[in-house]
Design an enzyme around this catalytic site. Structure first.
Site, PDB file in Angstrom:
ATOM      1  N   ASP A 148       0.875  -1.162   0.000  1.00  0.00           N
ATOM      2  CA  ASP A 148       0.000   0.000   0.000  1.00  0.00           C
ATOM      3  C   ASP A 148       0.927   1.231   0.000  1.00  0.00           C
ATOM      4  O   ASP A 148       2.117   1.144   0.342  1.00  0.00           O
ATOM      5  CB  ASP A 148      -0.951  -0.007   1.210  1.00  0.00           C
ATOM      6  CG  ASP A 148      -2.139   0.940   1.001  1.00  0.00           C
ATOM      7  OD1 ASP A 148      -2.095   1.751   0.052  1.00  0.00           O
ATOM      8  OD2 ASP A 148      -3.099   0.870   1.782  1.00  0.00           O
TER       9      ASP A 148
HETATM   10  C1  BGC Z   1      -4.978   3.380   0.172  1.00  0.00           C
HETATM   11  C2  BGC Z   1      -5.110   2.373  -0.939  1.00  0.00           C
HETATM   12  C3  BGC Z   1      -5.006   3.067  -2.275  1.00  0.00           C
HETATM   13  C4  BGC Z   1      -3.702   3.809  -2.345  1.00  0.00           C
HETATM   14  C5  BGC Z   1      -3.473   4.513  -3.671  1.00  0.00           C
HETATM   15  C6  BGC Z   1      -3.768   4.289   0.001  1.00  0.00           C
HETATM   16  O1  BGC Z   1      -3.861   5.379   0.864  1.00  0.00           O
HETATM   17  O2  BGC Z   1      -4.903   2.723   1.416  1.00  0.00           O
HETATM   18  O3  BGC Z   1      -6.325   1.690  -0.825  1.00  0.00           O
HETATM   19  O4  BGC Z   1      -5.135   2.144  -3.317  1.00  0.00           O
HETATM   20  O5  BGC Z   1      -3.675   4.779  -1.317  1.00  0.00           O
HETATM   21  O6  BGC Z   1      -4.265   5.614  -3.789  1.00  0.00           O
END
Ligand code: BGC
Length: 786
Positions: free
Chosen positions: A287
């Site tokens: 993530d």
């Molecule tokens: C989130 C993810 C997301 C990623 C990209 C993160 O803050 O937890 O779910 O895909 O950002 O935007």
């Protein structure tokens, strides 16, 4: 005769030309991805190139405190502005860059592009996953996947960062709206159907957040402490199903630690379980900014670091040089990423228009929304409503909350509000009241401080409507509708006061509207435009009907009216429990966790928070498993939802009375009412309690009937295998179906089947056990762990 100087000049020139020729030749002969096999390409890569591939191109949004891309990468134009991330291209070897974009309710990209003012790039805002799960229809999830995947492809994106599929452990979970259910079977089946839908478009998905990321509190440094049985049965099971039934191109590891180790650094999770046990063949990405040790992530099998930070690349190179990351581990990771790149539109150079067919997606969004709305209350068949004059109360009636905030948000061109939906559906609304609300909402919004990127704006308090005005409206209108709205978003969990519960003005609004309208013999409907469960028990008796619409996407207003008017007969059921009060929730005391005093932060970034711990000590008794086992009556139970018709279930029939390998279960469902509709068939199993304690019953299969006309019957069948009956025994690390009598219940009918002796369905390794023993909740005389 050439002079010496002249000769020297010639020699230097010839040498330079030869060197140039050799470089060009090397470039031409360097293995090319797709032409040569992946191993040859890997062999031709320098360590720097390998690391480049495994660390993304950096975060393009300018947020103070977050590291951005390298100077070199900043110069490379984005293929799709506003996409969440991209990987490095290595042109020398024919390796293109991948573009990755959120998210679960639609494609999240910039609607307006710098340097391109001629066109807009709005995407469709579909209903949230919680609504999709409430359809209990995998065909609905699949259809949304197909439509969303088409937009992914048409925008030139390679991988959609969805579906999110963590368990809705507690109603206050800030990202519950992005997740499907409190039940892993529903989460797993819905995710698999969605992934299969998206990937038919030749683009990929990323099932996320793997795993046990059920709270937002200090989310980048929170340790989820979970027992082995709950881990397998509740938190991992949905992921296992999605992996096996849909083969997502990628998996996104979560932010949290799991029993002391970051999930993105856990070899047990990412290699032993995901790859060796479940047979996963795609790649894992972190993530955004997740984890604390890039080399450990590489070793564990977290192949891609997103969005990618320059220092991570340096750390990996250092680890290769000092031998703490082996060449084999590095090459293995590169190979896995390349294998997925080979499938991608960017590699295949698939043409894309940048202009998807938003009209057909809007239709899917509208139909989907109607499939997952849940009719909670309908006294004296108030609904469906004949067209009439409506007094429309509540900010969200005019300013519908279509989706949540953060990465699960979508830049949609429009949102159809309820007032617009009613007007389009030939209802009349009180225009003066509408104007007052519109002015009020605009004034309140203007007073709000600006909201930081990705964050949720504070809610607007409800407007007080004077009793005289209510009197007048009650006289002139046939019915009142009050919409209660709750937004929810990434980064923060919800609160009990004024979020799970009503605000005092909301209470007053329900009170006064109900009293005055009822005095005049007029009825009151409440529309719940919410991202998760809320308290209903204290006020629902005051109103005549309650429709739960969730956050229904951009076409929400139309979809709500489709249900209110009876154009669509509601068939949604809760995939998450509505408790009577927050204290009834099994994790009420331990959610969202606590900060660890004095602990040193593992990572520092503006979103990282401080080290914390979330103790999942309710064990497997999450959601309905708790309420049914411990005899706690919810306000609206898991699986509940009304229809405008009635259905009857025939007796449950089994293919055998003794269980050998599998059993076929069938039931006849008949529409006994006056209008056509669909019904959800929910199969619950009560397992014998030998060595292991069990929930009172567990959902083991479900299906939705086709559209049944009045009087029509459909026979629905399921096949249950031993795995469907099994529980995870931590003492032996095995899935085991214990001997004894199993009660199989559908509707009000139950049939029993006997299993002669224990069946060990799968023997596994002990993995990811908590560091210290957890005192978990257990049913029985000592029904407490606190
Ligand atoms: C989130 C993810 C997301 C990623 C990209 C993160 O803050 O937890 O779910 O895909 O950002 O935007």
């Amino acid at each position: 005769m050439m002079s010496r100087r002249y000769r020297l000049k010639w020699i230097i020139l010839a040498a330079a030309m030869l060197a140039m020729f050799q470089t060009v030749q090397a470039q031409n002969t360097a293995p090319q991805l797709g032409k040569n096999n992946v191993k040859e390409v890997v062999t031709a890569m320098t360590t720097e190139e390998k690391v480049k591939l495994l660390v993304g191109m950096g975060f393009n949004e300018d947020i103070a405190g977050l590291p951005g891309p390298s100077e070199e990468d900043k110069k490379i134009p984005e293929k799709v502005q506003g996409a969440a991330g991209r990987t490095h291209a290595i042109p020398r070897l024919g390796i293109p860059s991948l573009t990755l974009s959120d998210g679960p309710a639609g494609v999240r990209i910039a609607p307006i592009r710098k340097g391109d003012t001629a066109k807009t790039y709005y995407a469709t805002g579909f209903p949230i996953e919680t609504l999709i799960a409430s359809s209990w229809d995998t065909a609905v999830a699949n259809r949304v996947g197909v439509a969303m995947g088409r937009e992914v492809r048409d925008f030139g994106i390679d991988i959609l960062l969805a579906p999110a599929m963590n368990i809705q452990r507690n109603p206050l979970g800030g990202r519950n709206f992005e997740y499907y259910s409190e039940d892993p079977l529903i989460a797993g089946k819905m995710a698999a159907a969605f992934v299969n839908g998206v990937q038919t478009n030749g683009v990929g998905t990323s099932i996320k957040h793997f795993a046990v990321n059920s709270q937002e509190f200090n989310r980048m440094q929170s340790n989820s402490v979970v027992g082995e049985r709950a881990l397998r049965e509740i938190y991992l099971k949905g992921f296992e199903m999605a992996i096996k039934e849909s083969r997502p191109w990628t998996v996104m590891s979560s932010y949290n630690l799991l029993n002391g180790t970051y999930t993105s650094q856990s070899e047990d999770l990412l290699t032993t379980l995901l790859r060796n046990e479940w047979g996963y063949k795609g790649f894992v990405m972190s993530d955004w900014f997740g984890g604390s040790d890039a080399a450990a992530q590489m070793r564990a099998g977290n192949e891609l670091l997103m969005p990618g930070v320059v220092s991570q690349a340096e750390d990996i190179i250092k680890a290769v040089n000092d031998g703490t990351l082996s060449k084999e581990q590095l090459d293995r990771n590169v190979e896995r990423v390349l294998n997925i790149i080979l499938l991608s539109p960017s590699f295949k150079q698939t043409a894309f228009s940048g202009q998807p067919d938003l009209k057909s997606s809007a239709q899917v969004a509208r139909e989907t929304a109607t499939e997952g709305m849940v009719l909670l209350k309908n006294d004296n068949n108030l609904l469906p409503l004949a067209t009439a004059k409506v007094a429309l109360f509540g900010n969200a009636s005019y300013d519908l909350i279509a989706g949540g905030t953060g990465s699960g948000d979508v830049n949609k061109k429009h949102v159809v509000s309820l007032d617009q939906g009613l007007t389009a559906g030939s209802f009349t609304i009180d225009d003066e009241l509408k104007q007052t609300y519109m002015q009020f909402i605009a004034d309140q919004k203007a007073k709000r401080p600006p909201t930081a990127p990705f964050m949720m704006p504070p809610p607007i308090a409800e407007m007080i409507v004077a009793p005289e005005r209510l009197q007048k409206l009650a006289g002139e209108s046939a019915v009142a509708i009050i919409t209660l709205g709750r937004n929810t978003g990434e980064f923060v969990d919800r609160k009990v006061e004024n979020d799970f519960t009503l605000t005092s003005i909301e209470r007053e609004l329900i009170e006064s509207v109900s009293q005055i309208f009822h005095e005049k013999g007029k009825k009151v409907i409440v529309v719940l435009n919410v991202g998760g469960p809320m308290e209903v028990a204290s006020w629902r008796d005051k109103v005549d009907a309650v429709l739960l619409t969730w956050l229904p996407g951009q076409e929400g207003g139309h979809a709500i009216v489709d249900i209110l008017s009876g154009k669509v007969n509601p068939s949604g059921k809760l995939a998450t429990t509505f408790p009577v009060k927050y204290d009834d929730v099994p994790s009420a005391k331990t959610f969202p966790g606590k900060e660890l005093p004095g602990a040193k932060p593992f990572i520092v970034n503006p979103f990282a928070g401080v080290p914390a711990e979330a103790l999942y000590d309710e064990g497997i008794y999450v959601g309905y498993r708790y309420y049914n086992t411990f005899g706690v009556k919810p306000a609206y139970a898991f699986g509940y939802g009304m229809s405008y018709t009635n259905f009857s279930f025939g007796p449950v029939k089994l293919s055998n009375s003794k269980f050998v390998d599998k059993v076929t279960v069938s039931v006849a469902v008949t529409n006994t009412g006056k209008v056509a509709g669909k019904e959800v068939v929910q199969l619950y199993v009560s397992a014998p309690k030998q060595k292991l304690k069990k929930p009172e019953s567990e959902l083991r299969a479900f299906a939705k009937t086709r559209f049944l006309k009045p009087g029509e019957t459909q026979v629905v069948s399921f096949t249950l295998t031993a795995k469907d009956l099994a529980s995870f025994d931590p003492a032996t690390s095995s899935w085991i179906a214990e001997r004894g009598s199993y009660a199989i219940r559908i509707g009000a009918s139950t049939a029993k089947i006997d299993l002669a002796k224990d069946v060990v369905v799968e023997k596994r390794r002990k993995l990811m056990a908590p560091v210290n023993e957890i005192k978990e909740l257990v049913p029985g005389a000592s029904a407490s762990r606190r």
